[in-house]
Structure formats: structure tokens, C-alpha cells
Write an enzyme that holds these catalytic residues in place. Structure first.
Site, mmCIF file in Angstrom:
data_model
loop_
_atom_site.group_PDB
_atom_site.id
_atom_site.type_symbol
_atom_site.label_atom_id
_atom_site.label_comp_id
_atom_site.label_asym_id
_atom_site.label_seq_id
_atom_site.Cartn_x
_atom_site.Cartn_y
_atom_site.Cartn_z
ATOM 1 N N HIS A 91 0.848 -1.187 0.000
ATOM 2 C CA HIS A 91 0.000 0.000 0.000
ATOM 3 C C HIS A 91 0.889 1.244 0.000
ATOM 4 O O HIS A 91 2.103 1.147 0.206
ATOM 5 C CB HIS A 91 -0.938 0.009 1.221
ATOM 6 C CG HIS A 91 -0.210 -0.008 2.531
ATOM 7 N ND1 HIS A 91 -0.034 -1.142 3.293
ATOM 8 C CD2 HIS A 91 0.430 0.976 3.200
ATOM 9 C CE1 HIS A 91 0.658 -0.857 4.367
ATOM 10 N NE2 HIS A 91 0.965 0.430 4.334
HETATM 11 C C1 T46 Z 1 3.034 0.749 6.808
HETATM 12 C C2 T46 Z 1 3.884 -0.455 6.984
HETATM 13 C C3 T46 Z 1 5.346 -0.121 7.040
HETATM 14 C C4 T46 Z 1 -3.554 -1.047 13.927
HETATM 15 O O1 T46 Z 1 -4.620 -1.330 14.520
HETATM 16 N N1 T46 Z 1 -2.881 0.083 14.247
HETATM 17 C C5 T46 Z 1 -1.719 0.435 13.629
HETATM 18 O O2 T46 Z 1 -1.131 1.470 13.994
HETATM 19 C C6 T46 Z 1 -1.205 -0.411 12.594
HETATM 20 C C7 T46 Z 1 0.068 -0.060 11.864
HETATM 21 C C8 T46 Z 1 -1.900 -1.537 12.279
HETATM 22 N N2 T46 Z 1 -3.058 -1.860 12.948
HETATM 23 C C9 T46 Z 1 -3.746 -3.095 12.609
HETATM 24 C C10 T46 Z 1 -4.394 -3.112 11.232
HETATM 25 C C11 T46 Z 1 -4.294 -4.565 10.821
HETATM 26 O O3 T46 Z 1 -5.409 -5.268 11.321
HETATM 27 O O4 T46 Z 1 -2.787 -4.157 12.590
HETATM 28 C C12 T46 Z 1 -3.043 -5.068 11.558
HETATM 29 C C13 T46 Z 1 -1.842 -5.239 10.636
HETATM 30 O O5 T46 Z 1 -1.597 -3.989 9.936
HETATM 31 P P1 T46 Z 1 -1.214 -3.926 8.380
HETATM 32 O O6 T46 Z 1 -1.806 -5.081 7.666
HETATM 33 O O7 T46 Z 1 -1.568 -2.565 7.870
HETATM 34 O O8 T46 Z 1 0.390 -4.088 8.434
HETATM 35 P P2 T46 Z 1 1.456 -3.884 7.259
HETATM 36 O O9 T46 Z 1 2.698 -4.508 7.736
HETATM 37 O O10 T46 Z 1 0.921 -4.323 5.961
HETATM 38 O O11 T46 Z 1 1.677 -2.292 7.160
HETATM 39 C C14 T46 Z 1 2.151 -1.568 8.263
HETATM 40 C C15 T46 Z 1 1.380 -0.247 8.410
HETATM 41 O O12 T46 Z 1 -0.012 -0.514 8.489
HETATM 42 C C16 T46 Z 1 1.626 0.687 7.261
HETATM 43 O O13 T46 Z 1 1.139 1.977 7.573
HETATM 44 O O14 T46 Z 1 3.441 1.694 6.164
HETATM 45 O O15 T46 Z 1 3.531 -1.272 8.114
#
Ligand code: T46
Length: 132
Positions: A49
Site C-alpha cells: 500500500h
Molecule cells: C506501513 C507499513 C510499514 C492497527 O490497529 N494500528 C496500527 O497502527 C497499525 C500499523 C496496524 N493496525 C492493525 C491493522 C491490521 O489489522 O494491525 C493489523 C496489521 O496492519 P497492516 O496489515 O496494515 O500491516 P502492514 O505490515 O501491511 O503495514 C504496516 C502499516 O499498516 C503501514 O502503515 O506503512 O507497516
């Protein structure tokens, strides 16, 4: 594409290293949120993303991983393997994190609170926004 990597200066003494990060001093934005990922399963690729507003600094404080960056025109692969290196990711930059070592702890300093509406998860939409 210019990759912006910060090299943080540790406070070194005979006991070891200590790095302190202050907003607007070492980090170019107000730090509103800190999160970190660890125990990443082998072969996993995360991210896929971009963000509309969010700016972040990624620090692999233990172990190593790689980050694929894409600004819509060019891509770069960045290695994060030192706890004193911080990768700055501006808004509107597609990112994917991969090749995590088993012991990797990837910490992220973020300029905004968590907001799902800030995410651009569709690659074609990202390309349209990046071209503007
Ligand atoms: C990014 C990269 C480097 C939350 O509830 N709060 C938060 O602050 C974050 C970051 C995530 N979450 C929840 C949302 C999802 O259910 O944690 C779960 C995993 O998050 P996500 O699938 O978005 O993780 P990544 O590794 O794909 O991405 C993350 C960050 O979301 C994003 O902003 O830049 O790390």
C-alpha cells in the site's frame, strides 16, 4: 528516486550503545504513533500500500529486512540491517517489506494516528495519484 536513510548517532560508552530519537530534532515530524512488527513468518511480504498523508521512519532495531519502494515511476530495494539506520518514507510511496530474518524487529515511527482512510491499497489508484 532518492532513498532517504537517516544515520542516528548512538551515545556510546563501555556499557554499549543508546540511541535517543526526538521529534523535529532527529525525526522530521511530530511522532504521533509507534508500532513494531516481529515474529514475521518466513517468506512473508507485508505492506502492499501507499499512504495519502502519512510519513514514517522504519528502523529495523534487531535482525534485518528489505523494503521495496515505488514512487510510481521508479522502484528501489532498501536493506535495513542496522539499529542506527532509519528509512524515511514520505506520503504517496508504495511499500512492501520482505525477507525478514527470523529475529527481525521492525519499528516504525509515524506522523499520524492509525487511519484506514489514509491507506491506498489499490495499485492502479496509487499510480493515478502518484502521477498527479
Ligand atoms: C506501513 C507499513 C510499514 C492497527 O490497529 N494500528 C496500527 O497502527 C497499525 C500499523 C496496524 N493496525 C492493525 C491493522 C491490521 O489489522 O494491525 C493489523 C496489521 O496492519 P497492516 O496489515 O496494515 O500491516 P502492514 O505490515 O501491511 O503495514 C504496516 C502499516 O499498516 C503501514 O502503515 O506503512 O507497516
Amino acid at each position: 528516486m532518492q532513498v532517504v536513510k537517516y544515520i542516528f548517532q548512538p551515545h556510546s560508552d563501555e556499557r554499549g550503545q543508546l540511541i535517543a530519537l526526538e521529534e523535529f530534532v532527529d525525526i522530521p515530524f511530530k511522532i504521533k504513533r509507534v508500532y513494531y512488527m516481529y515474529d514475521t513468518a518466513k517468506g512473508v511480504r507485508r505492506g502492499y500500500h501507499a499512504h495519502r498523508q502519512l510519513e514514517q521512519i522504519l528502523i529495523c532495531i534487531h535482525g534485518k529486512c528489505k523494503v521495496h519502494l515505488d514512487n510510481g515511476k521508479e522502484t528501489k530495494e532498501v536493506f535495513l540491517e542496522k539499529p542506527y539506520e532509519g528509512l524515511y518514507i514520505a506520503s504517496c510511496m508504495w511499500r512492501e517489506m520482505y525477507d525478514f530474518s527470523e529475529d527481525a524487529v521492525l519499528m516504525v515511527l509515524a506522523s499520524e494516528l492509525y487511519n484506514e482512510e489514509d491507506y491506498i491499497r489499490d495499485y492502479d489508484e496509487f499510480l493515478r495519484i502518484a502521477a498527479q
